[in-house]
Motif scaffolding. Structure first.
Motif, PDB file in Angstrom:
ATOM      1  N   HIS A  17      -3.409  -2.097  10.040  1.00 27.60           N
ATOM      2  CA  HIS A  17      -2.449  -2.205   8.939  1.00 27.60           C
ATOM      3  C   HIS A  17      -3.178  -2.169   7.591  1.00 27.60           C
ATOM      4  O   HIS A  17      -2.759  -1.465   6.673  1.00 27.60           O
ATOM      5  CB  HIS A  17      -1.648  -3.500   9.109  1.00 27.60           C
ATOM      6  CG  HIS A  17      -0.804  -3.872   7.944  1.00 27.60           C
ATOM      7  ND1 HIS A  17       0.289  -3.125   7.537  1.00 27.60           N
ATOM      8  CD2 HIS A  17      -0.887  -4.910   7.067  1.00 27.60           C
ATOM      9  CE1 HIS A  17       0.839  -3.697   6.473  1.00 27.60           C
ATOM     10  NE2 HIS A  17       0.142  -4.777   6.165  1.00 27.60           N
ATOM     11  N   HIS A  49      -5.706  -7.012   1.338  1.00 29.08           N
ATOM     12  CA  HIS A  49      -4.464  -7.610   0.828  1.00 29.08           C
ATOM     13  C   HIS A  49      -3.921  -8.739   1.711  1.00 29.08           C
ATOM     14  O   HIS A  49      -3.309  -9.669   1.215  1.00 29.08           O
ATOM     15  CB  HIS A  49      -3.390  -6.535   0.585  1.00 29.08           C
ATOM     16  CG  HIS A  49      -2.682  -6.069   1.820  1.00 29.08           C
ATOM     17  ND1 HIS A  49      -3.230  -5.151   2.688  1.00 29.08           N
ATOM     18  CD2 HIS A  49      -1.471  -6.392   2.346  1.00 29.08           C
ATOM     19  CE1 HIS A  49      -2.390  -4.940   3.676  1.00 29.08           C
ATOM     20  NE2 HIS A  49      -1.311  -5.670   3.496  1.00 29.08           N
ATOM     21  N   ASP A  50      -4.154  -8.649   3.012  1.00 27.20           N
ATOM     22  CA  ASP A  50      -3.628  -9.674   3.927  1.00 27.20           C
ATOM     23  C   ASP A  50      -4.710 -10.604   4.450  1.00 27.20           C
ATOM     24  O   ASP A  50      -4.503 -11.282   5.471  1.00 27.20           O
ATOM     25  CB  ASP A  50      -2.918  -9.007   5.117  1.00 27.20           C
ATOM     26  CG  ASP A  50      -1.451  -8.720   4.831  1.00 27.20           C
ATOM     27  OD1 ASP A  50      -0.892  -9.332   3.892  1.00 27.20           O
ATOM     28  OD2 ASP A  50      -0.865  -7.885   5.542  1.00 27.20           O
ATOM     29  N   HIS A 103       1.540  -8.502  -3.732  1.00 28.81           N
ATOM     30  CA  HIS A 103       2.098  -7.493  -2.820  1.00 28.81           C
ATOM     31  C   HIS A 103       3.360  -7.955  -2.089  1.00 28.81           C
ATOM     32  O   HIS A 103       3.984  -7.170  -1.377  1.00 28.81           O
ATOM     33  CB  HIS A 103       1.025  -6.979  -1.834  1.00 28.81           C
ATOM     34  CG  HIS A 103       0.660  -7.911  -0.729  1.00 28.81           C
ATOM     35  ND1 HIS A 103      -0.291  -8.893  -0.867  1.00 28.81           N
ATOM     36  CD2 HIS A 103       1.112  -8.019   0.548  1.00 28.81           C
ATOM     37  CE1 HIS A 103      -0.419  -9.558   0.269  1.00 28.81           C
ATOM     38  NE2 HIS A 103       0.434  -9.055   1.153  1.00 28.81           N
ATOM     39  N   ASP A 132       2.672  -1.382   1.805  1.00 29.20           N
ATOM     40  CA  ASP A 132       2.696  -2.443   2.817  1.00 29.20           C
ATOM     41  C   ASP A 132       3.985  -2.392   3.639  1.00 29.20           C
ATOM     42  O   ASP A 132       3.970  -2.417   4.871  1.00 29.20           O
ATOM     43  CB  ASP A 132       2.572  -3.798   2.107  1.00 29.20           C
ATOM     44  CG  ASP A 132       2.601  -4.967   3.075  1.00 29.20           C
ATOM     45  OD1 ASP A 132       1.704  -5.039   3.935  1.00 29.20           O
ATOM     46  OD2 ASP A 132       3.520  -5.796   2.972  1.00 29.20           O
TER      47      ASP A 132
HETATM   48 FE   FE2 Z   1       0.475  -6.423   4.675  1.00 26.81          FE
END
Ligand code: FE2
Ligand code: FE2
Length: 271
Positions: A17, A49-50, A103, A132
């Motif tokens: 991802h 980002h995660d 995000h 995303d």
């Molecule tokens: Fe994400």
């Protein structure tokens, strides 16, 4: 970059991802005409980002619905946790930080985390949000069937102006097309074709590969077509897309097909 190894060892999906969101962010950045340095910084943010999810218990990762208050608090904290992790690494740009922090904030600021109710969501955060969401809904998970690409586009469009920045959705749709690469589509001739390349000048007329004839028989010889092609006599388009078709209904596995032809490097694995 070393932080990426953290993501991979935790969860294969999260790694795929993160890479997919990065690819989409870079492509969207290019479509928007951003400069190379900004795109690079945004890409770094997208890769990470995660990263705030790395401390989640595995049980939480498998069930995004029916969360306890405590679990929901953890979900809403992951942008802040991620920013905290990345801050300790040092030398991460403000652009990358914005991607990580914003995000999930949303164009209408109805997302999370709300750090300052008067602050508008950052531009780079909004870009990452589109990337995303698109990757998340087009991937099968334990708890969801993947949206077909064209359904995913329709879904994003339906949320433009509320959840998503409408201008970014417009550019995104122009970039991937209304029928993104990998969509199986029924043509006006009754034939079935696979979208193989977007057409930036007309998002409803991508380049396709003919796979099934009008009787539903798989073609022995596949043929690539440009849907902007017109009949020399009448001047009309030869073919148009009528609708998207669920590949499963045709027993056709798009991922496998593309992989066999080496056209799907890094496509996400389900689960
Ligand atoms: Fe994400
Ligand atoms: Fe996230």
């Amino acid at each position: 970059m070393l932080a990426l190894t953290l993501i991979k060892s935790y969860d294969e999906y999260l790694f795929n991802h993160s890479v997919n969101v990065t690819v989409l962010c870079i492509a969207l950045g290019q479509a928007l005409g951003l400069n190379a340095e900004t795109i690079r910084e945004m890409g770094t943010g997208a890769l990470l980002h995660d990263i705030g999810k790395v401390n989640w218990p595995e049980t939480l990762y498998q069930k995004p619905r029916g969360l306890s208050d405590e679990e929901w608090a953890l979900v809403q904290r992951h942008p802040l946790d991620g920013a905290g992790i990345v801050e300790k690494m040092g030398s991460v740009s403000a652009t990358a930080m914005e991607v990580i922090l914003d995000h999930h904030l949303g164009f209408n600021r109805k997302g999370y985390p709300i750090v300052d109710p008067d602050k508008d969501p950052g531009f780079f955060g909004m870009i990452a949000q589109v990337a995303d969401a698109y990757d998340a809904i087009t991937t099968s998970r334990v708890y969801q069937n993947a949206f077909e690409p064209s359904n995913a586009i329709a879904r994003l469009q339906s949320l433009a102006g509320t959840v998503f920045d409408p201008k970014l959705i417009e550019v995104f749709v122009r970039m991937v097309g209304i029928y993104p690469v990998g969509s199986l589509v029924r043509l006006s001739t009754g034939e079935l074709a696979l979208v193989v390349k977007a057409n930036p000048t007309d998002s409803s007329r991508p380049f396709v590969r003919l796979l099934f004839d009008r009787t539903g028989r798989r073609l022995a010889e596949e043929r690539d077509l440009d849907l902007t092609e017109r009949d020399a006599g009448t001047g009309e388009f030869r073919r148009a897309i009528i609708m998207a078709v669920d590949p499963a209904s045709k027993n056709f596995d798009v991922g496998k097909y593309l992989q066999e032809r080496g056209e799907a490097a890094g496509s996400p694995s389900p689960g």
